[in-house]
Every structure is written in C-alpha cells, then in structure tokens.
Design an enzyme around this catalytic site. Structure first.
Site, PDB file in Angstrom:
ATOM      1  CB  SER A 139       2.879  12.499   1.760  1.00 26.63           C
ATOM      2  OG  SER A 139       2.851  11.909   3.052  1.00 26.63           O
ATOM      3  CE1 TYR A 153       1.920   7.372  -0.254  1.00 23.61           C
ATOM      4  CE2 TYR A 153       2.851   8.259   1.777  1.00 23.61           C
ATOM      5  CZ  TYR A 153       1.903   8.298   0.776  1.00 23.61           C
ATOM      6  OH  TYR A 153       0.925   9.264   0.794  1.00 23.61           O
TER       7      TYR A 153
END
Length: 247
Positions: A139, A153
């Site tokens: 990501s 995250y």
C-alpha cells in the site's frame, strides 16, 4: 500452455477484480477466500464469459496450516502455478493507546503474519518448480508511519514490502520473480464507508491498473503510477505534519 494464477482474498474487492481482468487475458485461476459462495459465483461468471478454468478453495489466511494445505491442493489440481498474488488483508485499525489492542493485533496478524505464511507456501512451490512470480500487494501507506486508525495498517503494509524485498534479494539470479505493488486510494467494498480521499479511483479502474502493472513483473510498482510514484518519493522526506494530511 495456459498459465495459472493463484489469488488470495478473491471473493470481493480488488481480488475479485484482478481475477476478472486476468481471466480476460486468458489465464486459468486458482482463487481462494473465506466465502465459498462468492468464489463459486465468480467461478461461474468467469468460466461462462471467458475460455478459462477457475478452481476454488475456502481459505482463512489466519489459519496458517490451512494456507499451506490450500496452496498445495491448488498445485495438485492445477499442475503448475505460475503466479501467486498475496492479496488477502484487512483495513481495520484504531488509534494507539485507546483500548483497541485486539483490533490492531488482528490487523497486524492478518496483514503481515498471514502474508508471511502465504509467501512461505508460495516460494516453496516456486522453488520446487524452479519458476514463478510472487506478487505482494502492499500500500502507499507503507511509505511512512501514519496517524490515527492508519498506524497499525501502515506498519503492516511496510512490513510486507520489506518481506517481499528480502525474498527478492534471496532469489536474485533465479527464475523466480518477486514484485511489490503499492496501490494508492482505491474505493472498494473494504473501505466503501470511508470519507472521500485525494486521488482515489474506483475498484474497476484499480483492478485493471493493478493487472497491467503486475503483467510487467516489476520489482515495484505504484498504482496508479501518477500521482503515486512522485508522491511516494515525497512522502519519505516531507514533514509528518504534511504527510498526515494524506490520511
């Protein structure tokens, strides 16, 4: 001979979207996720629309023994697995120190430890075959530590990016390729309730661009390349006060 791609977390979102795009390109598929009903629906759609074979298996990636069993079962069913996409993950997270350790732990374990299990199982198969392409979906949040609900995250996605690079280093000068993909903001079922984010794209566009990038077997790729490639470089050097605004 038609090549086979294994995709985890393929019952919805970008996993399902990538499966559709790869089927469009003529690949056979081995798809797995927790929801078998959705996988079987996708299998029927893809096999009826494209001349491909789709094999399904139930898989909870947090069941590490099951990860190895399912990957081996796919190999036995398909004969050869040419590409494995480590895609399954969750986007949950809470601010650190607010009493939500269990949620953050689940995010860290699902996104990193489960990815490690998938990589172990995948590279074991590729070493035996002496070829293959491992794809890690990271990501853009991996570029820096991020605040609020994104802290765990972002850390988990940074961890998988480093894991992929370590595996790539170990496999240099072999027929096994390793790619790390850094998607930007893509609106999917996973984050459909979140606020609108800068530079976000829709799921269908995101899946198409991911597949286009993966097909090139890059060392790393930012998706979409604009604006995330230059932003990725900027995120590494900008003050945290500015980086925070991207979240």
């Amino acid at each position: 001979m038609t090549k086979t791609i294994l995709i985890t977390g393929a019952s919805s979102g970008l996993g399902a979207g990538m499966a559709r795009e790869f089927a469009r390109l003529g690949y056979n598929l081995a798809i797995c996720a927790r929801r078998l009903e959705r996988l079987d629906q996708l299998k029927q759609q893809l096999e009826s629309e494209f001349s491909v074979k789709v094999t399904t298996q139930v898989l909870d990636v947090t069941d590490y023994d099951q990860v190895f069993a399912v990957f081996k079962a796919f190999q036995q069913q398909c004969g050869t697995i040419d590409r494995i996409i480590v895609n399954a993950g969750i986007g949950e997270g809470r601010r650190i120190g607010k009493g939500h350790f269990e949620i953050n732990r689940a995010t860290a374990e699902t996104n990193f430890i489960s990815a490690l299990a998938q990589c172990e199982a995948a590279v074991e198969i590729f070493r035996a075959q002496n070829h293959g392409h491992l794809v890690m979906i990271s990501s853009m949040s991996a570029m820096r530590g991020l605040p609020k609900h994104l802290s765990t995250y972002a850390a988990s996605k940074a961890a998988v990016a480093h894991l992929a690079e370590g595996i790539r280093a170990d496999l240099l000068n072999t027929p096994i390729k390793v790619s790390t993909i850094f998607p930007g903001y893509i609106r999917t079922e996973l984050n459909e309730g979140a606020k609108k984010l800068p530079f976000e794209i829709d799921e269908k566009t995101g899946a198409r661009l991911l597949v286009k990038a993966i097909e090139k077997e890059p060392v790393k790729a930012y998706v979409p390349q604009w604006p995330w490639q230059p932003l990725g470089l900027a995120m590494k050097i900008l003050p945290l006060s500015i980086v925070n605004k991207l979240g």
